[in-house]
Motif scaffolding. Structure first.
Motif, short mmCIF file in Angstrom:
data_model
loop_
_atom_site.label_atom_id
_atom_site.label_comp_id
_atom_site.label_asym_id
_atom_site.label_seq_id
_atom_site.Cartn_x
_atom_site.Cartn_y
_atom_site.Cartn_z
N LEU A 94 20.43 -52.36 -35.06
CA LEU A 94 19.23 -52.84 -34.23
C LEU A 94 18.31 -53.61 -35.21
CD1 LEU A 94 17.68 -52.89 -31.58
CD2 LEU A 94 16.61 -50.69 -32.35
N VAL A 95 18.82 -54.93 -35.36
CA VAL A 95 18.05 -55.75 -36.42
C VAL A 95 17.24 -56.78 -35.62
CG1 VAL A 95 18.78 -57.68 -37.90
CG2 VAL A 95 20.08 -55.67 -37.66
N GLY A 96 15.91 -56.93 -36.29
CA GLY A 96 14.82 -57.95 -35.68
C GLY A 96 14.32 -58.48 -36.92
N ARG A 97 13.28 -59.52 -36.47
CA ARG A 97 12.54 -60.21 -37.40
C ARG A 97 10.99 -59.43 -37.62
NH1 ARG A 97 12.62 -64.55 -40.27
NH2 ARG A 97 10.92 -65.67 -40.95
N TRP A 98 11.08 -58.59 -38.61
CA TRP A 98 9.81 -57.80 -38.88
C TRP A 98 9.39 -57.66 -40.11
CZ3 TRP A 98 13.80 -54.55 -36.04
CH2 TRP A 98 13.74 -54.63 -34.56
N VAL A 143 12.97 -38.46 -33.15
CA VAL A 143 12.90 -39.84 -33.42
C VAL A 143 13.82 -40.51 -32.85
CG1 VAL A 143 12.35 -41.44 -35.22
CG2 VAL A 143 11.42 -39.30 -35.54
N THR A 144 13.40 -41.54 -32.06
CA THR A 144 14.52 -42.26 -31.36
C THR A 144 14.17 -43.89 -31.56
OG1 THR A 144 14.73 -40.89 -29.92
CG2 THR A 144 15.47 -42.87 -29.02
N THR A 145 15.55 -44.62 -31.81
CA THR A 145 15.22 -46.23 -31.53
C THR A 145 16.46 -46.53 -30.72
OG1 THR A 145 17.16 -46.33 -33.42
CG2 THR A 145 14.90 -46.39 -34.19
N ARG A 146 15.90 -47.56 -29.87
CA ARG A 146 16.94 -48.08 -28.69
C ARG A 146 16.55 -49.53 -28.48
NH1 ARG A 146 13.42 -44.68 -26.06
NH2 ARG A 146 12.26 -45.53 -24.16
N THR A 147 17.07 -50.08 -27.70
CA THR A 147 16.93 -51.48 -27.15
C THR A 147 16.59 -51.41 -25.66
OG1 THR A 147 19.23 -51.99 -26.48
CG2 THR A 147 18.64 -52.66 -28.74
N LEU A 148 15.48 -52.32 -25.59
CA LEU A 148 14.80 -52.48 -24.11
C LEU A 148 14.97 -54.09 -23.68
CD1 LEU A 148 14.07 -50.93 -21.61
CD2 LEU A 148 11.97 -51.11 -22.50
N GLY A 149 15.99 -54.61 -23.26
CA GLY A 149 15.93 -55.94 -22.96
C GLY A 149 15.99 -56.92 -24.22
N THR A 150 14.88 -57.52 -24.54
CA THR A 150 14.78 -58.48 -25.70
C THR A 150 13.81 -57.68 -26.55
OG1 THR A 150 12.92 -59.54 -24.70
CG2 THR A 150 15.19 -60.57 -24.26
N SER A 151 13.61 -56.29 -26.41
CA SER A 151 12.55 -55.51 -27.28
C SER A 151 13.48 -54.40 -27.94
CB SER A 151 11.57 -55.03 -26.52
OG SER A 151 10.80 -56.11 -25.97
N ALA A 152 12.88 -54.07 -28.94
CA ALA A 152 13.53 -52.86 -29.55
C ALA A 152 12.43 -51.72 -29.44
CB ALA A 152 13.58 -52.97 -31.04
N GLU A 201 6.94 -50.75 -29.09
CA GLU A 201 7.90 -51.72 -28.59
C GLU A 201 7.80 -52.80 -29.19
OE1 GLU A 201 9.02 -53.69 -24.23
OE2 GLU A 201 7.78 -52.16 -24.39
N LEU A 202 8.56 -53.51 -29.83
CA LEU A 202 8.67 -54.70 -30.68
C LEU A 202 9.57 -55.69 -30.03
CD1 LEU A 202 8.97 -52.93 -34.18
CD2 LEU A 202 6.77 -53.71 -33.22
N PRO A 203 9.09 -57.13 -30.08
CA PRO A 203 10.20 -58.43 -29.84
C PRO A 203 11.21 -58.12 -30.83
CG PRO A 203 7.92 -58.95 -30.34
CD PRO A 203 7.76 -57.45 -30.19
N ILE A 204 12.46 -58.43 -30.50
CA ILE A 204 13.41 -58.46 -31.52
C ILE A 204 13.21 -59.79 -32.41
CG2 ILE A 204 15.84 -58.53 -31.84
CD1 ILE A 204 16.12 -56.55 -29.58
N SER A 205 12.67 -60.95 -31.53
CA SER A 205 12.69 -62.36 -32.31
C SER A 205 11.40 -62.39 -33.05
CB SER A 205 12.55 -63.33 -31.05
OG SER A 205 11.72 -63.00 -30.34
N GLY A 206 10.57 -61.11 -33.24
CA GLY A 206 9.53 -61.25 -34.00
C GLY A 206 8.36 -61.84 -33.17
N PRO A 207 7.19 -61.90 -33.50
CA PRO A 207 5.80 -62.54 -32.87
C PRO A 207 6.10 -63.98 -32.62
CG PRO A 207 5.50 -62.21 -35.25
CD PRO A 207 6.65 -61.72 -35.09
#
Length: 680
Positions: free
Chosen positions: A562-566, A593-602, A670-676
């Protein structure tokens, strides 16, 4: 007119006496035979007219009479002769020098013993009197005075031409009391009758101002008249004659009404100025928002002459969310309590959007009215509103602070004047509300500062006191040459305790620095590729010993890759704050503690099975210095979740809590995977 004929050959004795008497008279006299021919004119006739004695009677009259009066006089004479009635008329006769003079002509029938009719006539010079009458009539006519007189009881009224004009009557029509009273305005008729009764029966002076209606339908005109008169009585006290004058006072009444309105407007202007001055002083001095808006509502309702007024205005709650409150004036608050807040309908929307002022003489006839279900207009029980005025209240920055609304059950109450007054007051209110908000924020800032200093001094004092006590304890052992002070186990424990205190101080300082950076909008972010699940595992493992000591069981449900620009360090700070929060408020509770994807968000979720958070407190936990328990029970500045919220929002994400008392709490990031947005 009677003509002339030769005198009889054998006149009677009495006729001779009459002729002698007529010859001696200075006035013009004549006699006419039964056939209507003039038998003789006396010398005064010939002296006045200069006509020869041999000129026949009819021809003499045609020469002597004024040309304008020949036809009417001849017709009247023929009628009198046919009916054997007295002939009486005022006519102009031509003098010998060609000047016409007014005479009173009178001719009476006399029966002879033989049964025939003879006419005896006279002409009296009334020129001076008549001239004075004409002059008087001209003066009266020029002054617009109607003259009237009548015998009592009234049958007909004798009047001049001006009087007829005042009532709108034809020039030759018979004037009766009924005709006059029919012309009087219905609202003044009873008063007019009473004034006449008092004048006749109670001998009171007759003076009456009243209205008459001239014409009918749309062309009808109302005219104000003033009548002045006097009743004359006979020797027995019985009313005999009623004479008077009437004049048009319409212009005077209009002037009086204009002056009255001017005085009223001047008085209203003075009172309006007093209200505006008092309101301006009050607004300048009042910094409490609730008192301020109520004062504005009261003043605007009074200035607009509204039946009631309302001020719907926006305020911010502790989360910075806007909601609406309102004040009322002119009616009890209970009148509106059962109705919901106004919606952005076609009538209200322009005001709430600050698009401009709405003023309607009858809002129920406005094309914007009545388009919204379920009532298609005002709901049952609502105060009746016809006249409507709505003025937006906008700050200097253009922000719509609220709207002033006014209603009245009568149409056409609000004019341009009321609109200008309320608009001016709305501008003053906007400035005052801005000042009140600034004052409120200053007060909040002072309160926050005091709270911060109180908490910070307590939190900073705790680790410092701990290190100070440990240092004093070691100094005392060393001073007593206690060899146990240098045992490796004791030194190691002292170093560990000192490191923990230093770490705590460091976190406190970092939190304070972050708050300062957030306040000035300079929260530094370094964006890079971050694998969220790996980062989460590292942080959780670092907290392992503390979680174990606190009795927590831990479940990890991590989605790999689960990689994003953060910002790595800031995300570590968020997760650390969430875990620290669980250690403080849910000690010993199971953690997941859980991590998962939701559409274009982590999604990063930290869930505990602790005591939970009441719904009323959930909005507070993300504010500065907020803690759900007393500071003596839980350490910290109350900044962790507040800082975490700003970090997440700086990533373009959100943080929220799901909780209920007794059911634990779940914090979801909830974080956008592409970053802000705006970050490459």
């Amino acid at each position: 007119m009677p003509g002339s004929s030769p005198p009889p050959e054998d006149p009677h004795h009495d006729e001779l006496l009459f002729h002698a008497f007529a010859a001696a008279m200075p006035h013009i006299v004549w006699t006419s035979a039964g056939g209507g021919a003039a038998s003789v004119f006396n010398p005064a006739w010939h002296a006045f007219t200069g006509l020869p004695t041999q000129l026949p009677g009819a021809a003499a009259w045609l020469v002597a009479l004024h040309p304008d009066e020949v036809t009417a006089a001849t017709s009247a004479w023929e009628e009198a002769r046919a009916t054997e009635a007295q002939f009486e008329r005022e006519l102009r006769l031509r003098r010998a020098d060609g000047v016409y003079r007014w005479h009173h002509i009178r001719c009476v029938p006399v029966k002879t013993p033989e049964g025939s009719v003879r006419w005896l006539g006279s002409a009296t010079d009334i020129h001076e009197r008549k001239t004075q009458e004409v002059r008087f009539e001209l003066v009266v006519e020029g002054a617009g005075i109607g003259i009237w007189f009548c015998d009592l009881p009234v049958t007909t009224v004798t009047c001049n031409a001006t009087y007829r004009q005042l009532y709108g009557l034809p020039a030759e029509a018979l004037v009766t009391a009924d005709v006059l009273f029919r012309a009087i305005h219905p609202d003044d008729l009873a008063r007019a009758n009473e004034a006449v009764r008092r004048a006749v029966e109670d001998q009171e002076p007759y003076l009456l101002d009243f209205r008459v209606v001239i014409g009918e339908g749309e062309k009808a005109q109302v005219r104000w008249l003033q009548a002045t008169g006097r009743v004359f009585y006979d020797a027995h006290g019985r009313p005999e004659r009623f004479d008077g004058i009437t004049r048009d006072i319409t212009a005077q009444r209009q002037l009086e009404e204009s002056l009255r309105r001017t005085l009223i407007e001047k008085d209203e202007s003075l009172r309006t100025l007093e209200v505006i001055n008092a309101t301006g002083q009050s607004l300048a001095a009042e910094l409490q928002l609730e008192k301020l808006v109520q004062g504005v509502t009261d003043a605007a309702t009074r200035l607009s002459k509204a039946s009631f007024g309302a001020f719907f205005y926006n305020v911010l709650n502790e989360q910075g969310q806007s909601y609406m409150l309102y004040t009322l004036s002119g009616v009890p608050r209970e009148t509106f309590d059962k109705f919901p807040m106004p919606r952005a309908t076609r009538v209200f929307e322009p005001t709430f959007k600050g698009e401009g002022i709405i003023r309607s003489d009858d809002i129920t006839r406005d094309p914007r009215y009545g388009h919204n279900p379920p009532y298609q207009g005002m709901p049952p029980g609502h105060l009746p509103v016809r006249s409507y005025l709505a003025v937006p209240v906008k700050s200097r920055s253009g922000e719509v602070l609220g709207g002033l609304f006014f209603g009245h059950p009568v149409p056409g109450v609000f004019t341009e004047r009321e609109e200008r007054l309320v608009a001016g007051l709305a501008a003053q209110a906007a400035v005052a509300m801005d000042n009140a908000r600034l004052f409120q924020r200053a007060q909040e800032a002072i309160t926050s500062r005091d709270t911060f200093l109180s908490i910070a001094s307590h939190e900073l004092r705790t680790p410092i006191t701990s290190m100070k006590m440990q240092t004093q304890y070691m100094r005392k052992r060393i001073a007593n040459n206690d060899p146990s002070a240098f045992l490796p186990e004791r030194v190691t424990r002292l170093v560990e305790q000192t490191e923990r205190s230093i770490g705590r101080l460091s976190r406190l300082v970092e939190d304070m620095l972050d708050i300062s950076r957030i306040a000035i909008g300079r929260l530094n972010m370094q964006f890079e590729r971050v694998e969220l699940s790996a980062l989460t595992r590292e942080v959780v493992e670092r907290f392992g010993p503390q979680l174990g000591e606190a009795g927590h069981t831990l479940e990890l449900h991590l989605t790999p890759g689960l990689v994003g620009r953060w910002d790595r360090d800031r995300l570590e700070q968020v997760l650390a704050n969430l875990l620290t929060n669980a250690l403080k408020y849910a000690p010993g509770a199971a953690l997941k503690v859980t991590t998962r994807t939701l559409g274009t968000s982590a999604i990063l979720e930290v869930e505990d099975r602790g005591p939970g958070i009441a719904p009323k407190d959930q909005h507070r936990i993300f504010e500065r210095f907020e803690r759900l328990v007393d500071a003596s029970q839980i350490s910290g500045l109350g900044l962790g979740l507040h800082i975490s919220k700003h970090i997440v929002e700086a990533h373009g994400g959100t943080i929220r809590v799901h909780s209920a008392l007794g059911e634990g709490a779940s914090f979801v990031v909830e974080l956008p995977i592409s970053g802000p947005s705006g970050q490459g």
